[in-house]
Design a protein around this motif. Sequence first.
Motif, PDB file in Angstrom:
ATOM      1  N   ASN A 172       0.855  -1.192   0.000  1.00  0.00           N
ATOM      2  CA  ASN A 172       0.000   0.000   0.000  1.00  0.00           C
ATOM      3  C   ASN A 172       0.887   1.237   0.000  1.00  0.00           C
ATOM      4  N   PHE A 173       0.538   2.196  -0.842  1.00  0.00           N
ATOM      5  CA  PHE A 173       1.350   3.391  -1.012  1.00  0.00           C
ATOM      6  C   PHE A 173       0.499   4.633  -0.804  1.00  0.00           C
ATOM      7  N   ASN A 174       1.002   5.530   0.033  1.00  0.00           N
ATOM      8  CA  ASN A 174       0.426   6.870   0.089  1.00  0.00           C
ATOM      9  C   ASN A 174       0.915   7.651  -1.130  1.00  0.00           C
TER      10      ASN A 174
ATOM     11  N   GLU B  37      -4.335  15.678  -6.056  1.00  0.00           N
ATOM     12  CA  GLU B  37      -5.040  14.434  -5.778  1.00  0.00           C
ATOM     13  C   GLU B  37      -4.187  13.598  -4.845  1.00  0.00           C
ATOM     14  N   SER B  38      -4.832  12.937  -3.904  1.00  0.00           N
ATOM     15  CA  SER B  38      -4.071  12.163  -2.920  1.00  0.00           C
ATOM     16  C   SER B  38      -4.799  10.882  -2.559  1.00  0.00           C
ATOM     17  N   ILE B  39      -3.992   9.896  -2.236  1.00  0.00           N
ATOM     18  CA  ILE B  39      -4.469   8.630  -1.663  1.00  0.00           C
ATOM     19  C   ILE B  39      -3.575   8.317  -0.476  1.00  0.00           C
TER      20      ILE B  39
ATOM     21  N   ASN C 218      -8.262   6.783   1.936  1.00  0.00           N
ATOM     22  CA  ASN C 218      -8.781   8.134   1.734  1.00  0.00           C
ATOM     23  C   ASN C 218      -8.363   8.623   0.352  1.00  0.00           C
ATOM     24  N   HIS C 219      -9.334   8.907  -0.486  1.00  0.00           N
ATOM     25  CA  HIS C 219      -9.080   9.421  -1.839  1.00  0.00           C
ATOM     26  C   HIS C 219      -9.651  10.833  -1.900  1.00  0.00           C
ATOM     27  N   SER C 220      -8.787  11.820  -2.150  1.00  0.00           N
ATOM     28  CA  SER C 220      -9.201  13.217  -2.078  1.00  0.00           C
ATOM     29  C   SER C 220      -8.767  13.953  -3.334  1.00  0.00           C
ATOM     30  N   LEU C 221      -9.607  14.925  -3.727  1.00  0.00           N
ATOM     31  CA  LEU C 221      -9.322  15.829  -4.836  1.00  0.00           C
ATOM     32  C   LEU C 221      -9.440  17.257  -4.344  1.00  0.00           C
TER      33      LEU C 221
END
Length: 703
Positions: free
Chosen positions: A564-566, A592-594, A607-610
């Motif tokens: 798993n990768f941030n 964008e981030s995970i 957590n998936h954010s835009l």
Amino acid sequence: MHKLLISFCLLLLTISVSAQKKPTKVILVSSEKTLFAKVNGVDVVKVYRGTFQHENATLQSDSAYFYQQRNAFDAFGHVVIHQADTLNIYSDLLNYNGNTHIAILTNNVRLVDKDATLSTNHLNYNTLTRYGTYTDGGTLSQNENTLVSRNGYYFGFSRDSYFRYDVVLTGKDALVKSDTMRYNSNSKIAYFYGPTHIYQKTDTLYTEWGTYNTNNRQALGTKNNRYQQGSKTMVGDTLFFDDIAGFGRANNHIVFNDTQQKIKLFGDLANYYQKQERTVVTKNAYVIFVTEQRDSVNRDSVNHPEKYAVKKASAKTTTAASAEKSAVKTALPPKQSPKLAATEKTRPPLLKDTVIIKRDSIYLTADTLESYVSTYKAEKIKREQMFLAGLRDTSVKARPKPKPKIKGKNDLEAIQVDLRNLTDTTYLHREFFGKMILPKPEKKRVVDTMAIRKARQDSIRKSMEKDPVYATRKVVLSDTSRVRVINSWHHAKIFKSDLQAVADSITFSNSDSLVRLYVKPIIWTEGSQLTGDTIYLQLKNKKLDNMDLIRHSFVVNTQGDSTNFNQISGKKIRGIFNNNRLSTLFVDGNAESIYFDYENNKATKLNHSLSSRIRIQLKENKPSLIAFLSKVDAQLYPAEGLKDDQKILKGFIWKPKDRPVSKESIIPGLAGKPKKAAPPPKSKTTPALKVKPDLAKGSLPIK
């Protein structure tokens, strides 16, 4: 020195062979006057203006004592020895022994061999071997070259001269000082067999074994070599320099050092261009930068008077009285304050601030390293041209080519009509149906588009100067300031204890202390990997200060395990370093981030954010705070059951095998085999991230 010993051995062998032969007699060929006499019981012939012949040598003088029994004579005044067609020796006194072929010349001795002249006050010369020596100082002059030494040895057949002790060669454009030297009068080449300095107009070459050609001013050193020009030095196992062309070459164990520009280059093959002050290293090339980190011990280095104030005599002092005393205390100068004067003796000594400076090295290597000096103005123009070359002009659109029209059955054809054959001429009357009334044109407002554009650009520039993502450090340099630039091409790599990088090419300029990485650059810092089309890494006060990831920026961070990768992506990412460690990330444009939440070292949520902009705080190289600054769209998913493509963002890459593991792995010449890449360390349970999507919009200050 070995060649010198061999020459001496050959000389002794020649002398011993000649000694075994039956000596020939010295013949008195002619004279103006001769007298026979006895001196100390020995028959002597006094010769005036005589000429002697011994084998291939002719000897003349004003007067002489000829000892026929000894096969020798002493000559006085205007002594001349002629040998062959080109060698002549002049002196005031001469003692010649025909049995040993040894001529001892004294006072104003000059040995002239073609265009070379050897001058001394005492010379021993062998007419058979044409070998001469002096031990009390002498000078060899040939055209523009002059050699001075304490001891000297001359070989007439080879025209070689050996010089020993305090040797100085003075040429037209060079001054050479050596301990042991050989000089050939035919080739005009000097050979060195000891510590030697070659001084030229602006540079110096030191060697302990080498040559110098006085014709073309080319120098070669092969032992303990060191070349210096101003603040620049270069050492290597072999050094060659052409002073006329301003070109130098070094081989094996090369170190180029510029103390003024504070840079060091290493390698095994280098070319140096004097006029451009340019060095190109093409074999095992690398450069070292030194960074510093101040580690202060928590000690107070300032004495505070309030900590050591004298206790008040009365505990019942009123508030008003204390206020009045404090007012008087602040009004008085420090030297006149009664409180400070009273406590001066009781105050403890100052505590020194204990600071430990930790130094770390940054190793940069590539197939080819180039270092040169340029002006700041020329470097700015070059950077601008490189920047514009990478941009595509979208304001000019290519016109589409017209498609060829295919004629169909139902297409109408225009019929050409010849108006001259028509009888109706009404078309010639312009006002047949009355005058045409045209509307009056409205006056257009003149708008200064250039002023509007400039004002818009100025406002954008001012806002970007305050923006932590686009703010740049101002460089206070004049256009004529000299700056050192280092370019590295092909397979460029960087290794630091806590930061590594690879790219196709890397450039460094000390004008702004900016390291620029081009073509598929990747940076690793502990557990994070950072990529982009172009990456800028800036140093300040020998520390990592900030970093820019430009276009297709991507950050990957491992946490807990390697499955798993941030991830963070955006148009541009600005990274801020604190004490050489990455502490803050600003993401701008399509941010964008995970990232994963962990419980008991197991990923539980994704957590998936835009957002248009994101700020990430890092602690111990792990994201501790993520702030979405505007237009947030966040989704929360359970980590279990997700597909692999749902766990990664577009453009994700992960290349741990390309990461340099040590300086030896990127510089084979340092030693040892490259170490294998170690898997990322497993961290302990990581607390959930603090997310603040409601932060106020606006720019954040750079720390």
